[in-house]
Design a protein around this motif. Structure first.
Motif, PDB file in Angstrom:
ATOM      1  N   PHE A   1      36.838  66.352  32.163  1.00 44.64           N
ATOM      2  CA  PHE A   1      36.168  67.343  31.409  1.00 44.64           C
ATOM      3  C   PHE A   1      34.945  67.771  31.915  1.00 44.64           C
ATOM      4  CE2 PHE A   1      39.213  65.531  28.159  1.00 44.64           C
ATOM      5  CZ  PHE A   1      39.724  66.757  27.548  1.00 44.64           C
TER       6      PHE A   1
ATOM      7  N   ASN B   1      32.469  71.639  29.407  1.00 39.49           N
ATOM      8  CA  ASN B   1      33.316  70.795  28.752  1.00 39.49           C
ATOM      9  C   ASN B   1      34.954  71.409  28.875  1.00 39.49           C
ATOM     10  OD1 ASN B   1      33.502  68.552  27.592  1.00 39.49           O
ATOM     11  ND2 ASN B   1      33.418  69.538  25.590  1.00 39.49           N
ATOM     12  N   ASN B   2      34.951  71.950  29.769  1.00 40.46           N
ATOM     13  CA  ASN B   2      36.752  72.604  29.923  1.00 40.46           C
ATOM     14  C   ASN B   2      37.208  71.475  30.723  1.00 40.46           C
ATOM     15  OD1 ASN B   2      36.184  74.976  28.344  1.00 40.46           O
ATOM     16  ND2 ASN B   2      35.716  76.147  30.497  1.00 40.46           N
TER      17      ASN B   2
END
Length: 560
Positions: free
Chosen positions: A113, A118-119
């Motif tokens: 992540f 936070n992808n």
């Protein structure tokens, strides 16, 4: 099961041979960190280490209080031994932490992540770590964004560095850093692409000279570019670096410029007898020459040149040659005596003291240079010459004159050189402070000097230089006192308060008494001052404030 294995690093092999598992190491390391935190709250700072027994890695800790009780009961030598072992273990612990961090870093192909957005993303070898020392990695989009910012920062740093270099280079070239004139930009552009220019046309002698200087500085004056300057109507040519010109290119000068009156050729090492003979035949209007480094030309050729063209020469400058000797000087004197006004002989190795009395026939001289020719300079010869031509002499250069004594000052210059304006006595290490003061004090027949060089006159001090200032303060334009070591700040206070309204250039290199205070004072009180050279003066710093229009070069901060 496939037994094919890829290449491994030395660290991977080392860990595998000892049965060390990366996950187990990470868990034990985290446990050790937690135990250290708990121990710090209860007993103070905890001491930890990673040890290995039978291929198993374990983490041990001991409180500082327990160590202190043990040390108090042990001999001092044993305590020192334990302290050194502790330092060694601490260093090993730091290395272990670096190893663990490297092991703990996600490997290419894993899913992580992004620490920024936070992808989810797939880790690659080019994944960048989080910014500002944060944990985790950045996805491709976030990493690319910050990579662009880093590129911009690097470009800014590079441009700033180039700007600092250009400022420093301009200072060393004694130039101002300002918006250049369009004319100067065009001249630089022409010089840059000189190989592609077919014809310069009628741009004027001043601009032609600027282009020639730039090409000489860049060693770009070559056989194909020299043709651009050869205009039939030109009367003056000055080439400052002819090292890339062949003998045929020199001949072109005489072929294309028959009206030439003044010719300066520096570093003309490929100029031959045939070239000078061609000049002798073709340049019928020539009256001023300056040849630097024409060491291939022999005496018979010099004699032929002076015999045929000597009666029209008013200025002759010859330097850096060993093939110009007494016979050539005799031809110069015999044929130029009625017209010659300026003579410069510098580093002419085969002229000696016995040959210089020949100059007594040159009664029309107003400028004389005999420099870097120690074997030719004696007190008696120079005094005899000054007795004859001193009353009309305007310029006298005797640089590298450490064979001369105070007699030249007191028996030659003082009584006879009443019109003298330019005096250079560089490297005159035998001239004393008292004699120089006597020369200038109450020197009523002379109205003041304009250009004075006392460079490396090491026996001169405050008394001599202050006498010069008191005598010539209202006329001085250029003053060089480089390496006059024994000067004190009193001389510079006198210089600043003596109304030197025309002083524009001052060289105070290696005069260690001068600091920021003195150069600031000179800058403020000398209204025409434009340039101060201060090489080797460690007390002059970047803090020194110069008024607008004054360049201070030579400080340690003025680096490229």
């Amino acid at each position: 099961m496939s037994r094919v294995r890829g290449p491994n690093s030395a660290l991977t092999e080392f860990l595998r041979e000892r049965g060390i598992d990366a996950l187990a190491i990470r868990q034990r390391y985290e446990e050790a960190q937690r135990e250290q935190g708990e121990g710090g709250q209860n007993d103070g700072a905890a001491q930890e280490g990673i040890t290995e027994e039978d291929g198993v890695v374990t983490v041990s800790s001991a409180t500082s209080s327990r160590n202190s009780r043990r040390q108090s009961s042990e001999p001092a030598a044993r305590v020192r031994s334990r302290v050194s072992k502790k330092k060694k273990r601490d260093a090993e612990d730091e290395d272990d932490e670096l190893i663990l961090d490297r092991i703990a870093r996600p490997k290419p192909g894993q899913i992580e992540f992004c620490a920024e957005c936070n992808n989810r993303f797939t880790v690659t070898a080019y994944s960048k770590p989080a910014r500002d020392g944060g944990e985790g990695l950045l996805c491709h989009s976030c990493g690319s964004k910050y990579a662009q910012e880093e590129k911009k920062q690097k470009k800014t740093q590079i441009s700033s560095r180039k700007k600092r270099k250009s400022v420093a280079a301009a200072l060393l070239d004694k130039q101002d850093v300002m918006v250049p004139k369009l004319q100067d930009l065009c001249i630089k552009l022409i010089a840059r692409y000189i190989d592609d220019v077919d014809m310069l046309g009628d741009i004027g002698e001043v601009n032609m000279d600027k282009i020639a200087r730039i090409l000489s500085r860049n060693r770009s004056l070559k056989d194909n570019t020299v043709r651009l300057f050869l205009v039939p109507s030109v009367k003056q040519l000055r080439f400052w670096d002819c090292s890339n010109l062949c003998s045929d290119s020199y001949k072109l000068i005489a072929s294309f410029c028959p009206q030439l009156e003044s010719l300066v050729l520096s570093m003309c090492g490929q100029m031959t007898d045939e070239v000078l003979d061609y000049f002798t035949e073709k340049l019928e209007h020539l009256h001023a020459i300056a040849f630097n480094g024409a060491f291939l030309i022999r005496n018979p050729c010099w004699i032929n040149f002076f015999t045929k063209r000597g009666s029209q020469l008013t200025s002759v400058a010859i330097s850096n040659t060993l093939r110009f000797d007494r016979t050539a000087l005799q031809a110069l004197v015999d044929n130029c005596a009625d017209t010659l006004e300026e003579l410069s002989l510098s580093r002419v190795g085969n002229i000696f003291a016995a040959d210089l009395p020949l100059l007594l026939k040159l009664t029309k001289l107003i400028s004389l240079e005999i420099s870097y020719m120690r074997d030719a300079l004696t007190d008696d010869v120079i005094i005899d010459i000054l007795k004859l031509i001193g009353p009309q002499l305007i310029t006298l250069n005797l640089d590298d004159c450490d064979t001369l004594s105070d007699r030249v000052l007191l028996e030659g210059i003082r009584p006879y050189c009443g019109k003298l304006q330019n005096l250079s006595l560089g490297l005159g290490e035998n001239f004393t402070n008292e004699a120089l003061a006597t020369l200038f004090r109450d020197w009523e027949i002379n109205n003041g000097l304009i250009n004075v060089s006392l460079m490396r006159c090491t026996k001169v001090g405050d008394e001599g230089v202050q006498a010069l200032i008191e005598h010539s303060a209202k006329t001085l334009v250029i003053l060089n006192i480089n390496s006059v070591y024994s000067l004190t700040d009193s001389t510079f206070h006198l210089l600043a308060t003596s109304e030197c309204e025309f002083l524009s250039q001052l060289d105070i290199g290696f005069v260690h008494c001068v600091g920021d205070k003195e150069v600031e004072m000179l800058s403020e009180r000398c209204p025409s001052l434009q340039l101060i050279e201060a090489y080797g003066n460690i007390r002059i710093t970047e803090v020194a404030k110069m008024k607008p229009g004054v360049r201070l070069i030579g400080r340690q901060s003025d680096t490229i």
